[in-house]
Design a protein around this motif. Structure first.
Motif, PDB file in Angstrom:
ATOM      1  N   VAL A  47       0.211  -7.232  -8.887  1.00  0.00           N
ATOM      2  CA  VAL A  47       1.594  -6.665  -8.552  1.00  0.00           C
ATOM      3  C   VAL A  47       1.970  -6.896  -7.174  1.00  0.00           C
ATOM      4  O   VAL A  47       1.348  -6.279  -6.318  1.00  0.00           O
ATOM      5  CB  VAL A  47       1.635  -5.231  -9.042  1.00  0.00           C
ATOM      6  CG1 VAL A  47       3.437  -4.759  -9.089  1.00  0.00           C
ATOM      7  CG2 VAL A  47       1.300  -5.023 -10.636  1.00  0.00           C
ATOM      8  N   ASP A  48       2.757  -7.649  -6.722  1.00  0.00           N
ATOM      9  CA  ASP A  48       2.725  -8.216  -5.542  1.00  0.00           C
ATOM     10  C   ASP A  48       4.417  -8.191  -5.003  1.00  0.00           C
ATOM     11  O   ASP A  48       5.280  -8.519  -5.801  1.00  0.00           O
ATOM     12  CB  ASP A  48       2.389  -9.638  -5.242  1.00  0.00           C
ATOM     13  CG  ASP A  48       0.619  -9.854  -5.645  1.00  0.00           C
ATOM     14  OD1 ASP A  48       0.216  -9.225  -4.905  1.00  0.00           O
ATOM     15  OD2 ASP A  48       0.427 -10.410  -6.432  1.00  0.00           O
ATOM     16  N   GLU A 308      -7.592   0.598  -4.562  1.00  0.00           N
ATOM     17  CA  GLU A 308      -6.638   0.280  -5.857  1.00  0.00           C
ATOM     18  C   GLU A 308      -5.857   1.450  -6.284  1.00  0.00           C
ATOM     19  O   GLU A 308      -6.350   2.440  -6.429  1.00  0.00           O
ATOM     20  CB  GLU A 308      -7.435  -0.396  -6.870  1.00  0.00           C
ATOM     21  CG  GLU A 308      -8.162  -1.736  -6.344  1.00  0.00           C
ATOM     22  CD  GLU A 308      -8.802  -2.457  -7.607  1.00  0.00           C
ATOM     23  OE1 GLU A 308      -8.914  -3.568  -7.788  1.00  0.00           O
ATOM     24  OE2 GLU A 308      -9.041  -1.771  -8.793  1.00  0.00           O
ATOM     25  N   THR A 309      -4.720   1.003  -6.575  1.00  0.00           N
ATOM     26  CA  THR A 309      -3.767   1.824  -7.511  1.00  0.00           C
ATOM     27  C   THR A 309      -3.866   1.252  -8.914  1.00  0.00           C
ATOM     28  O   THR A 309      -3.486   0.036  -8.907  1.00  0.00           O
ATOM     29  CB  THR A 309      -2.640   2.345  -6.741  1.00  0.00           C
ATOM     30  OG1 THR A 309      -2.608   2.787  -5.887  1.00  0.00           O
ATOM     31  CG2 THR A 309      -1.611   3.067  -7.787  1.00  0.00           C
ATOM     32  N   ALA A 320       5.320  -0.621 -11.900  1.00  0.00           N
ATOM     33  CA  ALA A 320       4.458  -0.684 -11.151  1.00  0.00           C
ATOM     34  C   ALA A 320       4.901  -1.641 -10.099  1.00  0.00           C
ATOM     35  O   ALA A 320       4.707  -1.226  -8.828  1.00  0.00           O
ATOM     36  CB  ALA A 320       3.065  -1.774 -11.633  1.00  0.00           C
ATOM     37  N   ILE A 321       5.835  -2.692 -10.294  1.00  0.00           N
ATOM     38  CA  ILE A 321       6.428  -3.315  -9.119  1.00  0.00           C
ATOM     39  C   ILE A 321       7.501  -2.570  -8.527  1.00  0.00           C
ATOM     40  O   ILE A 321       7.714  -2.463  -7.465  1.00  0.00           O
ATOM     41  CB  ILE A 321       7.200  -4.573  -9.622  1.00  0.00           C
ATOM     42  CG1 ILE A 321       7.675  -5.370  -8.557  1.00  0.00           C
ATOM     43  CG2 ILE A 321       8.241  -4.279 -10.762  1.00  0.00           C
ATOM     44  CD1 ILE A 321       6.561  -6.108  -7.695  1.00  0.00           C
ATOM     45  N   ASN A 329       1.718   3.043  -4.058  1.00  0.00           N
ATOM     46  CA  ASN A 329       0.325   2.650  -3.980  1.00  0.00           C
ATOM     47  C   ASN A 329      -0.396   2.772  -2.811  1.00  0.00           C
ATOM     48  O   ASN A 329       0.135   3.154  -1.830  1.00  0.00           O
ATOM     49  CB  ASN A 329       0.280   1.018  -4.246  1.00  0.00           C
ATOM     50  CG  ASN A 329       1.259   0.235  -3.166  1.00  0.00           C
ATOM     51  OD1 ASN A 329       2.028   0.749  -2.915  1.00  0.00           O
ATOM     52  ND2 ASN A 329       0.141  -0.461  -2.321  1.00  0.00           N
ATOM     53  N   ILE A 330      -1.617   2.974  -3.090  1.00  0.00           N
ATOM     54  CA  ILE A 330      -2.790   3.115  -1.827  1.00  0.00           C
ATOM     55  C   ILE A 330      -3.703   1.891  -2.381  1.00  0.00           C
ATOM     56  O   ILE A 330      -4.144   1.900  -3.280  1.00  0.00           O
ATOM     57  CB  ILE A 330      -3.341   4.521  -1.975  1.00  0.00           C
ATOM     58  CG1 ILE A 330      -2.532   5.650  -1.600  1.00  0.00           C
ATOM     59  CG2 ILE A 330      -4.549   4.360  -0.892  1.00  0.00           C
ATOM     60  CD1 ILE A 330      -3.190   6.815  -1.628  1.00  0.00           C
TER      61      ILE A 330
END
Length: 338
Positions: A47-48, A308-309, A320-321, A329-330
């Motif tokens: 997820v970017d 990671e999350t 998530a995005i 996120n971490i």
């Protein structure tokens, strides 16, 4: 015919925040494979933030657009379920662009990357997308070492320091002997940077006196700023830097939702004699094999800690995005399917 679920784009979003309702979970029938194609069963999706640029619907934008109604695509680790490709057999694991789907046919629309076999040194599939991935560890490594040319004793500031690339870039700079200050938005994230990842210091990027705090940490000014956020935070950091110094631009996530996403105030670049360089890891192809070797060695020896999350299931991808742009996120945001 094989039936599969997939995540499609409901509408384009020229500006504004990504929300989960921008996407729809639906189904479709997959045709039989043709020569050169693969049927992929995903194990983990990357997820970017770069996805944001593919949702605008603006002709001539800097990334190819996803059509409304089409499946969203991104990097994934997948198992080959069926193959008519000469280089891959059923059961192989590959890293490739793939549709956000339970099953999908490779190549997806507009792909430019051939599937790469999963490196046998990578024990955890999601690590191929994060610490060992093109948009993770390889971006951090080439940014710090090739583009940033960091050296021992230098003072380095990392924005989005608890994120995927920033958390790795800061650790790599530390391994190279630099002093590292991370910028992050929560006390928990700042504590992780110092206590778990070995950063020398961490600051709240929203602090009204951020410039004064940076100068207190580095009285002569930072030598290198590794930037993933852009906007006012980055302008503030650049005003504190020594003359001359270097700025490496990995991303501009704070501006991706804005009309003027690529507008930059270059006053501190001029006044502080800064070298400002944007980059991607693909600019340094000859450095990538050695970079991966370093990353594997550092992780196995415990010198580099990947964060990671993880969320699970195809239904989790829209949230998530959206969560990525909210800073939920971490480390690397991953959606797993196993």
């Amino acid at each position: 015919m094989t039936r599969t679920r997939f995540v499609s784009l409901s509408r384009h979003l020229p500006t504004g925040r990504i929300e989960p309702d921008l996407f729809t979970l639906t189904t479709k029938e997959l045709p039989g494979l043709r020569d050169g194609q693969l049927l992929l069963r995903p194990l983990a999706f990357s997820v970017d933030a770069t996805l944001r640029g593919r949702l605008t619907g603006i002709d001539g934008y800097f990334l190819p657009q996803i059509p409304v109604g089409a499946a969203v695509t991104g990097l994934a680790v997948s198992e080959v379920a069926a193959s008519r490709h000469p280089d891959h057999r059923p059961g192989d694991r590959v890293v490739s662009e793939a549709e956000w789907a339970d099953l999908s046919i490779w190549p997806p629309r507009g792909t430019r990357l051939e599937p790469a076999p999963l490196d046998p040194r990578i024990r955890k599939p999601s690590h191929a997308l994060g610490v060992f991935g093109l948009l993770g560890g390889l971006t951090a490594h080439t940014g710090v070492i090739e583009a940033g040319r960091v050296s021992a004793g230098e003072a380095v500031v990392i924005s989005a320091a608890a994120g995927n690339v920033g958390s790795l870039a800061g650790q790599i700079a530390t391994i190279r002997g630099a002093r590292v200050l991370g910028l992050a938005g929560s006390e928990r994230k700042r504590r992780i940077l110092i206590e778990d990842l070995g950063f020398d210091a961490a600051l709240d990027y929203r602090a009204a006196d951020l410039d004064q705090r940076i100068r207190a940490w580095a009285p002569q000014g930072p030598d290198l700023y590794f930037d993933s956020v852009g906007g006012e935070v980055s302008r503030t950091v650049m005003t504190t830097m020594r003359r001359p110094a270097r700025v490496v631009v990995c991303g501009l996530i704070s501006t991706y939702n804005d009309d003027a996403a690529w507008t930059v105030d270059i006053t501190p670049v001029y006044s502080n004699g800064l070298t400002l360089q944007g980059y991607t890891p693909l600019q340094f192809p000859d450095a990538l094999p050695a970079a991966l070797d370093h990353l594997v060695d550092w992780v196995e020896s415990g010198r580099l800690i990947p964060l990671e999350t993880q969320r699970h299931g195809l239904e989790a991808l829209p949230g998530a995005i959206s969560g990525l742009f909210r800073g939920e996120n971490i480390g690397k945001m991953i959606v797993t399917m196993i």
